[in-house]
Scaffold this motif. Sequence first.
Motif, mmCIF file in Angstrom:
data_model
loop_
_atom_site.group_PDB
_atom_site.id
_atom_site.type_symbol
_atom_site.label_atom_id
_atom_site.label_comp_id
_atom_site.label_asym_id
_atom_site.label_seq_id
_atom_site.Cartn_x
_atom_site.Cartn_y
_atom_site.Cartn_z
ATOM 1 N N GLN A 93 38.474 35.603 51.139
ATOM 2 C CA GLN A 93 37.241 35.186 50.471
ATOM 3 C C GLN A 93 37.023 35.987 49.195
ATOM 4 O OE1 GLN A 93 34.045 35.541 53.313
ATOM 5 N NE2 GLN A 93 34.514 33.547 54.225
ATOM 6 N N PRO A 94 36.291 35.442 48.245
ATOM 7 C CA PRO A 94 35.950 36.214 47.045
ATOM 8 C C PRO A 94 35.307 37.545 47.419
ATOM 9 C CG PRO A 94 35.350 33.917 46.746
ATOM 10 C CD PRO A 94 35.768 34.060 48.186
ATOM 11 N N GLY A 95 35.712 38.586 46.720
ATOM 12 C CA GLY A 95 35.235 39.928 47.023
ATOM 13 C C GLY A 95 36.079 40.671 48.032
ATOM 14 N N GLY A 96 37.001 39.969 48.663
ATOM 15 C CA GLY A 96 37.852 40.584 49.674
ATOM 16 C C GLY A 96 39.024 41.332 49.083
ATOM 17 N N SER A 97 39.880 41.829 49.975
ATOM 18 C CA SER A 97 41.026 42.640 49.575
ATOM 19 C C SER A 97 42.292 42.159 50.266
ATOM 20 C CB SER A 97 40.797 44.108 49.946
ATOM 21 O OG SER A 97 39.691 44.651 49.274
ATOM 22 N N LEU A 98 43.404 42.398 49.595
ATOM 23 C CA LEU A 98 44.733 42.184 50.168
ATOM 24 C C LEU A 98 45.641 43.280 49.644
ATOM 25 C CD1 LEU A 98 45.439 38.336 49.786
ATOM 26 C CD2 LEU A 98 45.143 39.578 51.940
ATOM 27 N N ARG A 99 46.653 43.613 50.429
ATOM 28 C CA ARG A 99 47.697 44.525 49.934
ATOM 29 C C ARG A 99 49.041 43.811 50.023
ATOM 30 N NH1 ARG A 99 49.888 50.431 51.984
ATOM 31 N NH2 ARG A 99 50.804 49.147 53.635
ATOM 32 N N VAL A 148 42.880 42.703 35.606
ATOM 33 C CA VAL A 148 42.885 43.303 36.948
ATOM 34 C C VAL A 148 42.557 44.798 36.929
ATOM 35 C CG1 VAL A 148 44.601 41.607 37.678
ATOM 36 C CG2 VAL A 148 45.344 43.911 37.022
ATOM 37 N N LYS A 149 42.396 45.378 35.760
ATOM 38 C CA LYS A 149 42.091 46.816 35.672
ATOM 39 C C LYS A 149 40.831 47.143 36.441
ATOM 40 C CE LYS A 149 44.166 48.252 31.355
ATOM 41 N NZ LYS A 149 43.982 48.441 29.917
ATOM 42 N N GLY A 150 40.905 48.213 37.220
ATOM 43 C CA GLY A 150 39.760 48.645 38.003
ATOM 44 C C GLY A 150 39.654 47.955 39.351
ATOM 45 N N ARG A 151 40.456 46.894 39.560
ATOM 46 C CA ARG A 151 40.415 46.168 40.835
ATOM 47 C C ARG A 151 41.740 46.285 41.591
ATOM 48 N NH1 ARG A 151 39.930 40.800 40.908
ATOM 49 N NH2 ARG A 151 40.927 40.461 38.882
ATOM 50 N N PHE A 152 42.840 46.312 40.874
ATOM 51 C CA PHE A 152 44.175 46.377 41.491
ATOM 52 C C PHE A 152 44.757 47.775 41.283
ATOM 53 C CE2 PHE A 152 45.480 41.597 41.083
ATOM 54 C CZ PHE A 152 44.278 41.232 41.687
ATOM 55 N N THR A 153 45.540 48.205 42.265
ATOM 56 C CA THR A 153 46.231 49.492 42.170
ATOM 57 C C THR A 153 47.676 49.314 42.622
ATOM 58 O OG1 THR A 153 44.191 50.689 42.677
ATOM 59 C CG2 THR A 153 46.259 51.901 42.891
ATOM 60 N N MET A 164 44.899 44.977 46.110
ATOM 61 C CA MET A 164 44.039 44.091 45.332
ATOM 62 C C MET A 164 42.654 44.075 45.973
ATOM 63 S SD MET A 164 46.685 40.967 44.545
ATOM 64 C CE MET A 164 46.624 40.343 46.219
ATOM 65 N N ASN A 165 41.683 44.584 45.250
ATOM 66 C CA ASN A 165 40.299 44.620 45.722
ATOM 67 C C ASN A 165 39.418 43.725 44.857
ATOM 68 O OD1 ASN A 165 41.060 46.595 47.623
ATOM 69 N ND2 ASN A 165 40.623 48.262 46.188
ATOM 70 N N GLN A 167 52.111 33.742 48.297
ATOM 71 C CA GLN A 167 50.911 33.026 47.845
ATOM 72 C C GLN A 167 49.663 33.842 48.160
ATOM 73 O OE1 GLN A 167 50.509 29.794 46.314
ATOM 74 N NE2 GLN A 167 48.407 30.545 46.098
ATOM 75 N N VAL A 168 48.801 33.966 47.173
ATOM 76 C CA VAL A 168 47.478 34.549 47.353
ATOM 77 C C VAL A 168 46.450 33.488 46.978
ATOM 78 C CG1 VAL A 168 45.845 36.280 46.517
ATOM 79 C CG2 VAL A 168 48.235 36.908 46.932
ATOM 80 N N THR A 169 45.554 33.197 47.895
ATOM 81 C CA THR A 169 44.502 32.213 47.656
ATOM 82 C C THR A 169 43.153 32.870 47.906
ATOM 83 O OG1 THR A 169 45.948 30.415 48.356
ATOM 84 C CG2 THR A 169 43.578 29.960 48.275
ATOM 85 N N VAL A 170 42.305 32.840 46.882
ATOM 86 C CA VAL A 170 40.967 33.420 46.983
ATOM 87 C C VAL A 170 39.977 32.266 46.942
ATOM 88 C CG1 VAL A 170 39.334 35.091 46.057
ATOM 89 C CG2 VAL A 170 41.808 35.450 45.760
#
Length: 127
Positions: free
Chosen positions: A13-19, A64-69, A83-84, A122-125
């Motif tokens: 969902q929007p606002g969620g995270s994945l690695r 993606v700066k500030g959200r992805f590491t 990915m946050n 695949q990443v789906t938000v």
Amino acid sequence: QVQLVESGGGLVQPGGSLRLSCAASGSGLNYYAIGWFRQAPGKEREGVSCISPRDDYTYYADSVKGRFTISRDNAKNTVYLQMNSLKPEDTAVYYCAAGPSTQVLRSWVLEYEYDYWGQGTQVTVSS
């Protein structure tokens, strides 16, 4: 030769995270700079992030700066993309790629600087 396999994609969902993980077999990853790219439907593939072989340099797209590491564990031959705060516009197939740092770090967003590519995940938000 290096074989790359991405994993960790999915629906969030929007606002969620994945690695995401990029696991290498064949030659060790520690000789290569690793980049993450993504391609959304109907769009060109774009660079997301890149990390140097010894983790002393990292690069990010402005989007993606500030959200992805990006990080790496050379002992495990694996590179990660945390990915946050995911947004619907982050929806895409994500690819990892490896290339010699002397090539890649000249301009990490250029696909032709990378020698090896994974098959993508695949990443789906979406809500």
